[in-house]
Design an enzyme around this catalytic site. Structure first.
Site, PDB file in Angstrom:
ATOM      1  N   ARG A 160      35.881  46.075  60.774  1.00 48.18           N
ATOM      2  CA  ARG A 160      36.540  45.900  59.478  1.00 48.18           C
ATOM      3  C   ARG A 160      36.043  46.959  58.484  1.00 48.18           C
ATOM      4  NH1 ARG A 160      39.855  41.705  56.849  1.00 48.18           N
ATOM      5  NH2 ARG A 160      39.822  42.387  54.696  1.00 48.18           N
ATOM      6  N   ASN A 220      44.811  43.783  40.652  1.00 43.90           N
ATOM      7  CA  ASN A 220      45.542  42.937  41.602  1.00 43.90           C
ATOM      8  C   ASN A 220      46.390  41.953  40.821  1.00 43.90           C
ATOM      9  OD1 ASN A 220      46.370  41.633  43.933  1.00 43.90           O
ATOM     10  ND2 ASN A 220      44.426  40.594  44.304  1.00 43.90           N
ATOM     11  N   THR A 221      47.538  41.632  41.348  1.00 44.65           N
ATOM     12  CA  THR A 221      48.347  40.588  40.727  1.00 44.65           C
ATOM     13  C   THR A 221      48.348  39.358  41.625  1.00 44.65           C
ATOM     14  OG1 THR A 221      50.522  39.996  39.861  1.00 44.65           O
ATOM     15  CG2 THR A 221      50.486  41.663  41.606  1.00 44.65           C
ATOM     16  N   HIS A 222      48.115  38.214  40.993  1.00 42.85           N
ATOM     17  CA  HIS A 222      47.925  36.966  41.732  1.00 42.85           C
ATOM     18  C   HIS A 222      48.892  35.899  41.194  1.00 42.85           C
ATOM     19  CE1 HIS A 222      45.999  33.777  43.878  1.00 42.85           C
ATOM     20  NE2 HIS A 222      45.718  33.130  42.765  1.00 42.85           N
ATOM     21  N   GLY A 245      34.701  39.181  44.191  1.00 40.60           N
ATOM     22  CA  GLY A 245      35.103  37.816  44.540  1.00 40.60           C
ATOM     23  C   GLY A 245      36.572  37.734  44.932  1.00 40.60           C
TER      24      GLY A 245
HETATM   25  C1  GAR Z   1      53.256  38.215  44.649  1.00 39.97           C
HETATM   26  O1  GAR Z   1      53.620  36.994  44.083  1.00 39.97           O
HETATM   27  C2  GAR Z   1      51.759  38.433  44.541  1.00 39.97           C
HETATM   28  O2  GAR Z   1      51.197  37.897  43.378  1.00 39.97           O
HETATM   29  C3  GAR Z   1      51.277  37.678  45.754  1.00 39.97           C
HETATM   30  O3  GAR Z   1      52.189  38.004  46.752  1.00 39.97           O
HETATM   31  C4  GAR Z   1      53.471  38.219  46.163  1.00 39.97           C
HETATM   32  C5  GAR Z   1      53.988  39.541  46.669  1.00 39.97           C
HETATM   33  O4  GAR Z   1      55.342  39.698  46.377  1.00 39.97           O
HETATM   34  N1  GAR Z   1      49.929  38.053  46.076  1.00 39.97           N
HETATM   35  C6  GAR Z   1      49.027  37.198  46.540  1.00 39.97           C
HETATM   36  O5  GAR Z   1      49.258  36.025  46.772  1.00 39.97           O
HETATM   37  C7  GAR Z   1      47.653  37.812  46.775  1.00 39.97           C
HETATM   38  N2  GAR Z   1      46.659  36.781  46.798  1.00 39.97           N
HETATM   39  P1  GAR Z   1      56.072  41.099  46.596  1.00 39.97           P
HETATM   40  O6  GAR Z   1      55.653  41.607  47.991  1.00 39.97           O
HETATM   41  O7  GAR Z   1      57.532  40.775  46.568  1.00 39.97           O
HETATM   42  O8  GAR Z   1      55.651  42.028  45.503  1.00 39.97           O
END
Ligand code: GAR
Length: 201
Positions: free
Chosen positions: A66, A108-110, A144
């Protein structure tokens, strides 16, 4: 000079698409110089191809450890000299070494309102808990899981008849707008970290 963005994806890439579309306007202040992924054959990569954006794929299974995968990913990202690295639906954790190479420049977007519901299943966890409001969070990545300093958040109602899919779609609609608006401001105005507090401009 517009900010150079490298976007990492693992799936559909609708957040990536929203960014690419925003970047078509020179006044936006940023452009996507490359899209990286941890898997092949995903719509996120196809979106980059259609937009004429360079792509790279590093799959964990192709590396002996990894750590080697993580370093290869960081090397590829670094090769594009990004000002900001955007994890947009990227379903892997990057290491402390990766983050150290791009200090405070990985966001990052969550799909949840941090600090609630970290991890891979934000919408499902929010639905199961029974919250009436959830949303999305843009944060500076730290060591984290979804714990880093928060740059922006948007709230979304949970409806009585929601399923995970309907809730996640509602979150994603708000998330894309938040992501585009916030990254544009970061690119144009700069930002600073004061402890856990992020200030743009
Ligand atoms: C988004 O909602 C993002 O926040 C989430 O995956 C989706 C991707 O959508 N990410 C996570 O859950 C990370 N922990 P997309 O591929 O259509 O942009």
């Amino acid at each position: 000079m517009t900010s150079r963005l490298v976007v990492l994806v693992s799936g559909t890439g609708t957040n990536l698409q929203a960014l690419v579309d925003a970047c078509a306007d020179p006044a936006y202040g940023a452009h996507v110089v490359a899209v990286g992924a941890d898997r092949d054959g995903i719509e996120g990569l196809a979106r980059a191809d259609r937009a004429g954006i360079a792509t790279f794929v590093k799959q964990v299974k192709d590396f002996t450890t990894r750590e080697h995968w993580d370093r290869a990913m960081a090397d590829s990202v670094a090769g594009f000299e990004p000002d900001l690295i955007v994890l947009a639906g990227f379903m892997k954790l990057v290491s402390d070494d990766f983050l150290a190479r791009f200090e405070h420049r990985v966001v990052n977007t969550h799909p949840a309102l941090s600090p609630s519901f970290p991890g891979m299943n934000g919408p499902a966890d929010a639905l199961a808990y029974g919250v009436k409001v959830t949303g999305a969070t843009l944060f500076v990545v730290d060591g984290g899981v979804d714990t880093g300093p928060i740059v922006a958040q948007v709230a979304v109602p949970v409806l009585d008849d929601d399923r995970v899919e309907t809730l996640h779609e509602r979150i994603k609609t708000a998330e894309r707008t938040m992501l585009v608006e916030t990254l544009g401001r970061m690119a144009r105005e700069g930002w600073e970290l004061d402890g856990r507090r992020v200030r743009i401009g």
